[in-house]
Write an enzyme that holds these catalytic residues in place. Structure first.
Site, PDB file in Angstrom:
ATOM      1  N   GLY A 191      22.915 -59.047  46.782  1.00 40.99           N
ATOM      2  CA  GLY A 191      23.003 -57.631  47.124  1.00 40.99           C
ATOM      3  C   GLY A 191      21.680 -56.946  46.828  1.00 40.99           C
ATOM      4  O   GLY A 191      20.653 -57.271  47.428  1.00 40.99           O
ATOM      5  N   VAL A 204      29.012 -55.408  42.679  1.00 39.51           N
ATOM      6  CA  VAL A 204      30.072 -56.169  42.015  1.00 39.51           C
ATOM      7  C   VAL A 204      30.238 -55.707  40.566  1.00 39.51           C
ATOM      8  O   VAL A 204      31.353 -55.521  40.079  1.00 39.51           O
ATOM      9  CB  VAL A 204      29.750 -57.688  42.051  1.00 39.51           C
ATOM     10  CG1 VAL A 204      30.682 -58.472  41.161  1.00 39.51           C
ATOM     11  CG2 VAL A 204      29.821 -58.210  43.476  1.00 39.51           C
ATOM     12  N   ASP A 205      29.125 -55.507  39.883  1.00 40.00           N
ATOM     13  CA  ASP A 205      29.139 -55.102  38.481  1.00 40.00           C
ATOM     14  C   ASP A 205      29.920 -53.803  38.300  1.00 40.00           C
ATOM     15  O   ASP A 205      30.829 -53.713  37.465  1.00 40.00           O
ATOM     16  CB  ASP A 205      27.688 -54.943  37.996  1.00 40.00           C
ATOM     17  CG  ASP A 205      27.538 -54.855  36.491  1.00 40.00           C
ATOM     18  OD1 ASP A 205      28.508 -55.129  35.754  1.00 40.00           O
ATOM     19  OD2 ASP A 205      26.431 -54.513  36.042  1.00 40.00           O
TER      20      ASP A 205
END
Length: 174
Positions: free
Chosen positions: A124, A34-35
């Site tokens: 994750g 996501v980052d």
């Protein structure tokens, strides 16, 4: 708008919200998952603001949150929070994950943000068990909304079917 909780399956970078939450690492300099997706989609402005924050306060501790502009995203803001790495559950991981959601919501209220979208923080590469993470996320958000005035719409954005099914079952009797 009143307080509400929504669930969607999709890409957090494409959400139409005042703020999206980034599952960041403590360096705030971008990473994978996501980052990385948020930094790629949002462009260099987000990284530049993260560097400023890092220079000012030395990064972001686990369970804490900071805010930047949204760069090229639809969202006006990105709230960066650091979820815990799962180490078996006896190192305060559940409390730290709850803090990540709570502190993100506090920043939203402080910045007059009315709509916020969360990814599945820590599930994750940080290996937090998805079922426990979903329960903590939903319980923390519900408690926060019940304890605060003003409109706030929260959307959980699930990238995968497993997380979507977990959140759907927890939210069906909201």
């Amino acid at each position: 708008m009143r307080k509400s909780i929504h669930l969607v399956k999709g890409d957090i970078t494409k959400q139409n919200a005042d703020a999206i939450v980034n599952a960041a690492n403590s360096s705030l300099l971008g990473g994978g998952g996501v980052d990385g997706a948020i930094h790629r989609a949002g462009g260099p402005q987000i990284l530049a603001e993260c560097v400023e924050i890092r220079n000012r306060q030395g990064g972001c501790k686990t369970g804490e949150a900071v805010i930047t502009g949204g760069g090229n995203l639809k969202a006006k803001y990105v709230i960066h929070t650091v979820g815990p790495v799962w180490n078996g559950g006896d190192k305060g991981e559940p409390q730290l994950l709850g803090n990540a959601y709570r502190n993100s919501l506090k920043l939203a209220v402080e910045n007059d943000i009315h709509t916020i979208a969360f990814p599945n923080i820590s599930t994750g590469i940080y290996h937090f068990p998805k079922d426990l993470a979903a329960r903590i996320a939903v319980d923390t958000v519900k408690a926060f909304l019940n304890g605060h005035e003003g409109p706030l719409s929260v959307t959980f954005v699930c990238f995968d079917d497993e997380n979507y099914a977990l959140y759907e079952s927890l939210l069906k009797d909201k």
